[in-house]
Design an enzyme around this catalytic site. Structure first.
Site, PDB file in Angstrom:
ATOM      1  N   LYS A 177       0.906  -1.082   0.177  1.00  0.00           N
ATOM      2  CA  LYS A 177       0.100  -0.166  -0.006  1.00  0.00           C
ATOM      3  C   LYS A 177       0.896   1.285   0.132  1.00  0.00           C
ATOM      4  CE  LYS A 177      -2.047   2.927   2.044  1.00  0.00           C
ATOM      5  NZ  LYS A 177      -1.944   4.430   1.590  1.00  0.00           N
ATOM      6  N   GLU A 252       9.327   2.488  10.985  1.00  0.00           N
ATOM      7  CA  GLU A 252      10.051   3.482  10.543  1.00  0.00           C
ATOM      8  C   GLU A 252       9.417   4.710  10.733  1.00  0.00           C
ATOM      9  OE1 GLU A 252      11.765   5.990   9.430  1.00  0.00           O
ATOM     10  OE2 GLU A 252      13.273   5.649   7.805  1.00  0.00           O
ATOM     11  N   CYS A 286      13.338  11.421   6.431  1.00  0.00           N
ATOM     12  CA  CYS A 286      13.164  10.868   7.978  1.00  0.00           C
ATOM     13  C   CYS A 286      14.542  11.509   8.720  1.00  0.00           C
ATOM     14  CB  CYS A 286      12.863   9.567   7.950  1.00  0.00           C
ATOM     15  SG  CYS A 286      13.830   8.532   7.041  1.00  0.00           S
ATOM     16  N   GLU A 387       8.686  16.906  14.643  1.00  0.00           N
ATOM     17  CA  GLU A 387       9.205  16.913  13.366  1.00  0.00           C
ATOM     18  C   GLU A 387       8.213  17.493  12.484  1.00  0.00           C
ATOM     19  OE1 GLU A 387       8.333  13.126  11.214  1.00  0.00           O
ATOM     20  OE2 GLU A 387      10.624  12.936  10.652  1.00  0.00           O
TER      21      GLU A 387
HETATM   22  O1  TXE Z   1       1.830  10.397   7.056  1.00  0.00           O
HETATM   23  P1  TXE Z   1       1.354   8.990   7.337  1.00  0.00           P
HETATM   24  P2  TXE Z   1       1.616  11.816   6.329  1.00  0.00           P
HETATM   25  C1  TXE Z   1       5.926  12.084   9.007  1.00  0.00           C
HETATM   26  C2  TXE Z   1       6.012  13.588   8.550  1.00  0.00           C
HETATM   27  C3  TXE Z   1       4.923  13.974   8.142  1.00  0.00           C
HETATM   28  C4  TXE Z   1       4.225  13.195   9.041  1.00  0.00           C
HETATM   29  C5  TXE Z   1       2.743  12.821   8.346  1.00  0.00           C
HETATM   30  O2  TXE Z   1       6.546  14.161  10.045  1.00  0.00           O
HETATM   31  O3  TXE Z   1       4.633  15.497   8.298  1.00  0.00           O
HETATM   32  O4  TXE Z   1       4.460  11.983   9.229  1.00  0.00           O
HETATM   33  O5  TXE Z   1       2.754  12.583   7.278  1.00  0.00           O
HETATM   34  C6  TXE Z   1      -0.782   5.437   5.432  1.00  0.00           C
HETATM   35  N1  TXE Z   1      -3.432   2.649   8.724  1.00  0.00           N
HETATM   36  N2  TXE Z   1       6.241  11.401   8.027  1.00  0.00           N
HETATM   37  O6  TXE Z   1       0.058  12.297   7.093  1.00  0.00           O
HETATM   38  O7  TXE Z   1      -0.126   9.288   7.812  1.00  0.00           O
HETATM   39  C7  TXE Z   1      -0.863   6.635   4.538  1.00  0.00           C
HETATM   40  O8  TXE Z   1      -1.783   6.246   3.494  1.00  0.00           O
HETATM   41  C8  TXE Z   1      -2.405   2.190   7.814  1.00  0.00           C
HETATM   42  C9  TXE Z   1       7.875  10.658   8.198  1.00  0.00           C
HETATM   43  O9  TXE Z   1       1.530  11.759   4.976  1.00  0.00           O
HETATM   44  O10 TXE Z   1       1.993   8.472   8.568  1.00  0.00           O
HETATM   45  C10 TXE Z   1       0.407   6.407   3.866  1.00  0.00           C
HETATM   46  O11 TXE Z   1       0.559   5.252   2.917  1.00  0.00           O
HETATM   47  N3  TXE Z   1      -2.014   3.202   6.996  1.00  0.00           N
HETATM   48  C11 TXE Z   1       7.938   9.602   7.081  1.00  0.00           C
HETATM   49  C12 TXE Z   1       1.361   5.877   5.056  1.00  0.00           C
HETATM   50  O12 TXE Z   1       0.474   5.655   6.007  1.00  0.00           O
HETATM   51  C13 TXE Z   1      -2.215   4.507   7.119  1.00  0.00           C
HETATM   52  C14 TXE Z   1       7.589   9.642   5.927  1.00  0.00           C
HETATM   53  C15 TXE Z   1       1.978   7.513   5.672  1.00  0.00           C
HETATM   54  O13 TXE Z   1       1.173   8.199   6.058  1.00  0.00           O
HETATM   55  C16 TXE Z   1      -3.286   4.907   8.244  1.00  0.00           C
HETATM   56  C17 TXE Z   1       6.290  10.386   5.666  1.00  0.00           C
HETATM   57  C18 TXE Z   1      -3.690   4.046   8.997  1.00  0.00           C
HETATM   58  N4  TXE Z   1      -4.688   4.341   9.808  1.00  0.00           N
HETATM   59  C19 TXE Z   1       5.854  11.019   6.761  1.00  0.00           C
HETATM   60  N5  TXE Z   1      -3.266   6.146   7.803  1.00  0.00           N
HETATM   61  C20 TXE Z   1       9.218   8.659   7.091  1.00  0.00           C
HETATM   62  N6  TXE Z   1       9.606   8.152   8.404  1.00  0.00           N
HETATM   63  O14 TXE Z   1      10.317   9.007   6.246  1.00  0.00           O
HETATM   64  C21 TXE Z   1      -2.566   6.597   7.135  1.00  0.00           C
HETATM   65  N7  TXE Z   1      -1.785   5.416   6.503  1.00  0.00           N
END
Ligand code: TXE
Length: 498
Positions: A177, A252, A286, A387
């Site tokens: 996904k 992660e 990250c 962050e």
């Molecule tokens: O990430 P989400 P978002 C951090 C960064 C950013 C914050 C939010 O600080 O501002 O996260 O970003 C899926 N069950 N990082 O909102 O929601 C979603 O569809 C299962 C750090 O975009 O964490 C996507 O595929 N999955 C980072 C994935 O989770 C779910 C990289 C990431 O989205 C879900 C990105 C649920 N309930 C953001 N809700 C890094 N570690 O590098 C959402 N998703």
């Protein structure tokens, strides 16, 4: 560029969403339509999980030899090499990152598949010497089972490859996904997996928003492992959803990464790396070095130079050779970064540069944010603890090595950090004292597929890459074989005889 159609793939068959709904993927640079992506329904996700379960329980793949699976993973790498330029173009279109960066990403993806193929060939049973000649005891490795693989939007294919390659080598089946913002390259990988000979149902692709397309991958009892890269809040949610069925969980979750500069460092190199470490990909990394910790005696020299460099960074579109970094992923993310910055100033941080949406020729249609330096920060400030995932550097000052370490560790995160010093003994001491998963000494940013990657504390659970990244997808089974069977003699003879 013509918009591509991205579809779901379940049990080896490409299909639209059950209700036919699609999502428009628009370039963060100019809002042009890049792709339309099928938006999975709950029924689609259910079908994908069922396909992966059947392929694991009844299909041949988990029982292939290790060598067969490694050959397959190498074939995937070959096909990625063949399509590298097209994949880089799609990644760049979805994310608005520069083509040159997208090309690096695809090269890294290929290296990840090669690494895990190599590693799989070296995976052997481990004999356990129990000190009795009649006992042949050994540890064998078996696939964990059905995996839910959930990816982010900043390095869409690279982060997914860290999960897919070891899952394949281990003999797992899975549902991928990708982020709803960046589905294109994971769909291209799906096509390559089929072409390489991955049996139907081993790899499945669902697309769409987290709550519908992602959440079941963390809660469904048919899933054995969920591996997630993304934000902390979502990570906590996934861990909680996985608890009732005690799934294996790999997370992660980003970081708040300290970049420490001592006065005896090579300051020219340090300053340059501080700038790259935080402003690369507009801070959507990250491991971004978002916290500058600088020794008091060189504070003005370092901060003034970083501010001057930040002001000179050229923002722009992915195909403009003058561009040095690109747009943020979405309007919502831009709004979040702006609020984070405004709150920091309200908290007492001193805005030295940036701090607002970037506008001007070629920028107005995109989600650009100016490279920002917030001076005079203290550890308790939200901007130092949370962050932003945007191009924002906070500055703190230290006087002693102990203070630098204490400040660097004073966060709930623990992903990565950098140390600059001419005194290598001290640099090593500090590297060991930091509670972060990766530390760079007199450098910042490089990672290798051969080296484990992951976070201490709330930056995550488990490790990707390295050897550990393969073992996340393996169960270790102990097989004890007695070549001279004998009665235990425990019961019926008055208990143990010894
Ligand atoms: O990430 P989400 P978002 C951090 C960064 C950013 C914050 C939010 O600080 O501002 O996260 O970003 C899926 N069950 N990082 O909102 O929601 C979603 O569809 C299962 C750090 O975009 O964490 C996507 O595929 N999955 C980072 C994935 O989770 C779910 C990289 C990431 O989205 C879900 C990105 C649920 N309930 C953001 N809700 C890094 N570690 O590098 C959402 N998703």
């Amino acid at each position: 560029m013509n918009a591509v159609q991205v579809r779901l793939c379940i049990a080896g068959t490409w299909r639209d969403a059950a209700d036919g709904v699609v999502r428009e993927i628009r370039s963060p640079f100019d809002q042009s339509l890049v792709a339309t992506a099928a938006e999975a329904t709950a029924a689609d996700v259910d079908a994908a999980i069922a396909a992966a379960r059947t392929a694991f329980d009844e299909g041949p793949f988990p029982r292939w030899t290790q060598a067969e699976r490694c050959d397959l993973v190498d074939r995937v790498a070959d096909l990625l090499e063949r399509d590298a330029e097209a994949i880089a173009a799609a990644e760049s279109a979805d994310t608005a990152k520069r083509m040159v960066e997208a090309r690096y990403d695809v090269a890294d993806v290929i290296a990840v598949f090669r690494h895990f193929a190599r590693l799989g060939r070296d995976l052997h049973d481990r004999p356990v010497d129990v000190g009795r000649p009649e006992i042949a005891s050994r540890i064998v490795h078996e696939p964990v089972g059905v995996c839910g693989l959930i990816g982010p939007w900043n390095y869409p294919l690279l982060q997914m490859s860290w999960k897919v390659a070891p899952a394949l080598v281990a003999g797992c089946t899975f549902v991928m996904k990708p982020s709803e913002f960046t589905p294109s390259t994971t769909a291209m990988l799906m096509g390559i997996l089929i072409e390489a000979g991955v049996p139907d149902g081993v790899a499945n692709l669902v697309l769409g928003a987290g709550p519908v397309a992602g959440a079941p991958l963390s809660s469904d009892p048919r899933i054995d492992l969920v591996s997630f890269t993304g934000g902390l809040v979502t990570g906590r949610r996934i861990m909680a959803a996985a608890a009732p069925t005690v799934k294996r969980v790999a997370l992660e979750l980003g970081g708040k990464n300290p970049h420490i500069v001592f006065a005896d460092a090579d300051l020219d190199a340090a300053i340059d790396n501080v700038v790259t470490g935080v402003f690369l990909h507009s801070g959507q990394v990250c491991s971004s070095g978002t916290r500058l910790l600088v020794e008091r005696s060189i504070r003005d020299q370092v901060v003034d130079a970083v501010v001057a460099r930040a002001r000179a960074i050229r923002l722009g579109g992915p195909h403009d050779p003058a561009t040095e970094t690109g747009a943020l992923i979405s309007e919502a993310h831009l709004t979040k970064v702006q609020k984070y910055c405004d709150d920091a100033v309200a908290e007492g941080a001193v805005l030295r540069c940036g701090g607002r949406r970037a506008t001007g020729p070629g920028l107005d249609a995109g989600w650009f944010f100016e490279p920002t330096v917030l001076d005079a920060c203290t550890t308790t400030m939200r901007c130092v603890q949370d962050e932003s995932f945007g191009p924002i550097l906070t500055v703190e000052v230290f006087d002693t090595e102990e203070q630098a370490v204490a400040l660097a560790n004073d966060t709930i995160y623990g992903l990565s950090g950098g140390v600059w010093s001419g005194d290598l003994e001290r640099a090593d001491r500090v590297a060991r004292a930091l509670r972060h998963g990766t530390i760079w000494v007199n450098d910042y940013g490089p990672y290798r597929p051969e080296a484990e990657w992951g976070g201490y504390k709330q930056s995550g659970v488990g490790r990707e890459l390295g050897i550990g990244g393969l073992h996340e997808y393996l169960e270790a089974k102990h097989i004890w074989r007695n070549t001279t069977p004998a009665r235990s003699g425990w019961f019926g003879s008055g208990g143990a005889t010894a």
